[in-house]
Design a protein around this motif. Structure first.
Motif, PDB file in Angstrom:
ATOM      1  N   ARG A   1      -5.961   1.083  14.380  1.00  0.00           N
ATOM      2  CA  ARG A   1      -4.810   1.036  13.474  1.00  0.00           C
ATOM      3  C   ARG A   1      -5.160   0.386  12.134  1.00  0.00           C
ATOM      4  N   PRO A   2      -5.880  -0.740  12.088  1.00  0.00           N
ATOM      5  CA  PRO A   2      -6.254  -1.280  10.776  1.00  0.00           C
ATOM      6  C   PRO A   2      -7.067  -0.296   9.940  1.00  0.00           C
ATOM      7  N   MET A   3      -7.900   0.519  10.570  1.00  0.00           N
ATOM      8  CA  MET A   3      -8.657   1.532   9.838  1.00  0.00           C
ATOM      9  C   MET A   3      -7.733   2.605   9.281  1.00  0.00           C
ATOM     10  N   MET A   4      -6.784   3.063  10.091  1.00  0.00           N
ATOM     11  CA  MET A   4      -5.854   4.097   9.633  1.00  0.00           C
ATOM     12  C   MET A   4      -5.028   3.593   8.449  1.00  0.00           C
ATOM     13  N   LYS A   5      -4.561   2.355   8.538  1.00  0.00           N
ATOM     14  CA  LYS A   5      -3.786   1.783   7.440  1.00  0.00           C
ATOM     15  C   LYS A   5      -4.631   1.675   6.175  1.00  0.00           C
ATOM     16  N   ALA A   6      -5.897   1.298   6.339  1.00  0.00           N
ATOM     17  CA  ALA A   6      -6.787   1.161   5.183  1.00  0.00           C
ATOM     18  C   ALA A   6      -7.016   2.506   4.503  1.00  0.00           C
ATOM     19  N   LEU A   7      -7.247   3.556   5.292  1.00  0.00           N
ATOM     20  CA  LEU A   7      -7.460   4.877   4.715  1.00  0.00           C
ATOM     21  C   LEU A   7      -6.205   5.360   3.996  1.00  0.00           C
ATOM     22  N   GLU A   8      -5.059   5.152   4.625  1.00  0.00           N
ATOM     23  CA  GLU A   8      -3.791   5.562   4.024  1.00  0.00           C
ATOM     24  C   GLU A   8      -3.584   4.859   2.678  1.00  0.00           C
ATOM     25  N   GLN A   9      -3.886   3.570   2.634  1.00  0.00           N
ATOM     26  CA  GLN A   9      -3.700   2.810   1.401  1.00  0.00           C
ATOM     27  C   GLN A   9      -4.725   3.208   0.343  1.00  0.00           C
ATOM     28  N   TYR A  10      -5.950   3.452   0.771  1.00  0.00           N
ATOM     29  CA  TYR A  10      -7.009   3.878  -0.152  1.00  0.00           C
ATOM     30  C   TYR A  10      -6.626   5.181  -0.839  1.00  0.00           C
ATOM     31  N   LEU A  11      -6.126   6.144  -0.064  1.00  0.00           N
ATOM     32  CA  LEU A  11      -5.716   7.418  -0.642  1.00  0.00           C
ATOM     33  C   LEU A  11      -4.488   7.250  -1.538  1.00  0.00           C
ATOM     34  N   ALA A  12      -3.551   6.415  -1.121  1.00  0.00           N
ATOM     35  CA  ALA A  12      -2.356   6.186  -1.934  1.00  0.00           C
ATOM     36  C   ALA A  12      -2.704   5.563  -3.282  1.00  0.00           C
ATOM     37  N   ASN A  13      -3.817   4.821  -3.308  1.00  0.00           N
ATOM     38  CA  ASN A  13      -4.259   4.185  -4.547  1.00  0.00           C
ATOM     39  C   ASN A  13      -5.164   5.088  -5.376  1.00  0.00           C
TER      40      ASN A  13
END
Length: 751
Positions: A520-532
């Motif tokens: 889950r921390p990896m999924m959140k990181a990828l989601e945030q990276y793309l959003a940025n």
């Protein structure tokens, strides 16, 4: 398949280059200045060790001796004396009861047991209490015929055994009371099933006359699911397969009138227990809580699965956190392995100036060569390149030491030659399993550890399917090396711990070929990276698939619970879907809101094997906004109808574009694979019912799609939807149209 069949590769041919040396490191990921330790086992009297940089994948997987490596100057390089290391699998618990517990000559115990394979080829010890020499004391064990036996041995060597008349049944909860009293000179064993109202599962009481002297017996070890080895103090033997729940111990004889209530768990505390264990407390840990005033808290060793249903589970709660008292059990296995616990042979401090990349300790002994890989990242908080290759180490670990080669004869021709690493694995079951295997009791493996030799995480390994995982991912980094592209390397474990802070500084994130296991921390990181506004090249297939956990206290340990959907090696038993280490619900990420199509445009569509295909261009590939991707590619040119993995870029496990699953509407569907045979079957989770025409060319959804879409803020996602893309990158010395497209995209994303 017999061991001899495996060794002779189904064809009668002996495996080439037998493995004579193996090892592992204490970490996958290291950074400059950090100490890295290597543990090595060999029967050779001497071996050599050198550090190398892995600069690409195998040019010829059929002749893996030609592996692109670069020597690295290292002060740990040299010649070393060989030695054997000992691996002792099997989970068990240690309970630190007082050493004088038995000395009064009166003692009692009660526990719940759930044997999963009562009839077995060796004794299975449920509980043992032994003196330092491993002889005096007591043990409760399942004999090979499935009968439960209580054996008692006094300090003067007198002994007695009490056993049930009939074998216990598998997958049934039993309550057991055992006791001995010098005053009555009798040993007693009482057994009843949870369903004791059934005629053949009623209360069994067995007694035997016993005049035993325990006055001088000082207990050294009290264990669950194992016995002490008298020939090797500190070692354990005769491990048990099954669950154990909430043992209680008394330093006296229980009154006869209390026994029925003690057996069903409704009493026993009216006489205060010496130790009273509650396995429902602190389930995420290895600690076993003792509720007594003595505080004799126990410890789990080598695993043991928690968050499993106990004898009183009623099915009303599926999350153990909502009804922990119904999860007061541990499932033990005789093949569990959390840490091989080998001694250190070689240590190396990573030089301050060592570039980020993929490296290995190359070992040579008696003509055998092994590589122990590790990943050097930049110092935390720094970057040295615009591109980050994220090594999918969770996937490597999930598949680590997978033993599916045992079924190779069912899938492959008679001329198939099994890799030497798999021959070695078959000869060494003590090295543990992958989460694609089953335990010896038939239950699914839920944990995998990197603290052991992992024979298929090797740069020169090719399994029975194709070049896959780590060895395939070296074609991706080999492509970057070939084009002279500066890049950093980090691992799944790094991303899990550091989140988006790891990704943010990089212009482009490149995945491995099979980034299947994300936390889950990896999924959140990828989601945030793309959003940025991040940019990602998803150069694989079947990614972002399984809910995965890393133990917060033991990050070397990965946990996956399959649930009851998806293409899986085993089912989660009823009530046992939630991860013990984190409390997360297991299963597929798409059922938890992280649908891969929403993140990267494509998601898993089909699984196959044997052969692979190329891609045909689609109408979107001719749009002006896609011109840069297909620069130098012909209008009717097939992309990737070649490769080191099953002969094509589209194969193995493949992903599709699907607007109904959340593929962004502006996504360009650039190319698609065609012609997959019936080995490629539509994934289970997309089928509401079974019907003909679900596989191969009969199903238009069985395909790999290449996609691209822009993200507000300058970001972009390019996806190839296939595990085999990496195997085609290295074809013809990285001179092919798969490389051309990859180059075109990376050049654009680096602007």
């Amino acid at each position: 398949m017999s061991k001899e069949d495996v060794k002779k590769n189904v064809t009668g041919q002996e495996a080439p280059n037998p493995v004579t040396i193996v090892g592992y490191t204490n970490e996958f990921s290291v950074q400059p200045g950090q100490d890295l330790h290597f543990m090595i086992d060999t029967g050779s009297s001497v071996y050599t060790a050198n550090v190398v940089r892995l600069s690409g994948g195998m040019p010829d997987p059929d002749n893996s001796i030609f592996l692109p490596t670069e020597p690295v100057t290292a002060d740990c390089a040299g010649e070393y004396p060989g030695r054997r290391q000992i691996t002792a699998p099997g989970s068990y618990a240690e309970l630190p009861l007082p050493e004088n517990w038995m000395q009064s000559g009166e003692f009692s115990a009660q526990l719940w047991i759930y044997p999963t394979v009562p009839v077995y080829d060796s004794i299975q010890t449920v509980w043992s209490a032994r003196s330092a020499d491993g002889i005096s004391g007591a043990a409760l064990a399942l004999e090979t015929d499935g009968r439960l036996a209580l054996s008692l041995t006094g300090g003067c060597g007198q002994s007695v055994i009490v056993r049930t008349d009939s074998p216990l049944k598998e997958n049934i909860w039993y309550s057991v009371v055992l006791q001995y009293a010098a005053s009555t000179q009798a040993a007693k064993l009482c057994v009843t099933s949870r369903d004791g109202w059934k005629a053949d599962d009623g209360l069994q009481v067995h007694t035997a006359a016993a005049n035993l002297d325990y006055s001088s017996v000082a207990l050294a070890r009290v264990l669950l699911a194992a016995d002490s080895d008298p020939a090797a103090p500190g070692r354990t033997i005769h491990h048990y397969n099954g669950k154990i729940g909430n043992p209680r111990f008394w330093g006296e004889l229980l009154p006869e009138e209390l026994l029925p209530e003690v057996l069903v768990g409704t009493d026993g505390n009216s006489i205060v227990p010496l130790a009273d264990y509650d396995f429902s407390i602190d389930i995420a840990s290895t600690r076993l809580e003792d509720l007594s005033a003595g505080g004799y808290h126990g410890t789990l060793h080598q695993g043991g699965t928690r968050a499993v249903t106990s004898h009183n589970w009623n099915g009303e709660h599926l999350d153990y956190r909502h009804a922990p008292k119904q999860y007061a059990a541990v499932h033990f296995h005789d093949d569990d392995l959390v840490d091989a616990e080998w001694e250190i042979d070689i240590s190396w401090k990573i030089p301050d100036d060592l570039p980020s990349g993929i490296y290995a300790l190359k070992l040579e002994a008696e003509g055998s060569v092994d590589f122990i890989p590790f990943f050097v990242r930049p110092l935390q908080g720094t970057v040295t390149a615009p591109v980050l290759f994220l090594a999918p180490t969770n996937t490597y670990l999930a598949y680590g030491n997978e033993r599916l080669f045992k079924f190779a004869k069912d899938y492959l021709g008679e001329d198939y030659v099994l890799p030497s690493q798999d021959v070695y694995l078959d000869e060494h079951p003590e090295l543990g399993n992958s989460i694609y295997d089953l335990h010896n009791d038939g239950s699914g493996v839920q944990f995998s550890s990197r603290l052991r030799p992992l024979l298929n995480i090797r740069p020169h390994y090719r399994n029975w399917r194709a070049v896959r995982h780590f060895s395939a991912d070296l074609y991706i980094t080999g492509w970057l090396e070939k084009r002279g592209q500066n890049y950093d390397v980090a691992t799944d474990e790094d991303l899990h711990h550091e989140g988006v802070h790891l990704l943010s500084p990089y212009k482009v994130l490149i995945t491995g070929s099979h980034p299947e296991y994300w936390t889950r921390p990896m999924m959140k990181a990828l989601e945030q990276y793309l959003a940025n506004g991040g940019r990602i090249m998803y150069l694989g297939g079947n990614g972002f698939y399984w809910v995965t956990s890393l133990d917060p206290d033991r990050p070397s340990l990965l946990e996956v619970r399959r649930g009851n959907s998806g293409s899986r090696a085993s089912d989660s038993p009823p009530g046992e879907l939630f991860h013990s280490t984190t409390g997360e619900s297991g299963g597929l990420w798409r059922h938890h809101g992280y649908v891969p199509q929403r993140l990267v445009g494509v998601g898993t569509s089909a699984l196959g094997g044997g052969s692979a295909t190329g891609y045909q261009r689609l109408d979107d590939s001719f749009k002006p906004e896609a011109d840069f991707i297909f620069d130098g590619i012909g209008e009717n040119e097939i992309i990737g109808d070649f490769g080191h993995a099953a002969g094509g870029a589209a194969g193995d496990e493949i992903d599709r574009y699907d607007l109904s699953f959340g593929t962004p509407p502006h996504t360009l569907r650039l190319a698609t694979s065609t012609g997959h045979d019936d080995n490629y079957q539509f994934v289970h989770e997309d089928q509401l019912h079974t019907a003909p025409g679900q596989g191969g060319t009969a199903n238009p959804l069985v395909r790999a799609d290449m996609t691209y879409f822009d993200i507000h803020g300058g970001g972009a996602v390019f996806s190839v939807g296939s595990v085999n893309w990496a195997g085609s990158l290295g074809w013809n010395n990285y001179n092919n149209n798969v490389v051309r497209i990859s180059d075109n995209v990376l050049n654009k994303l680096l602007l």
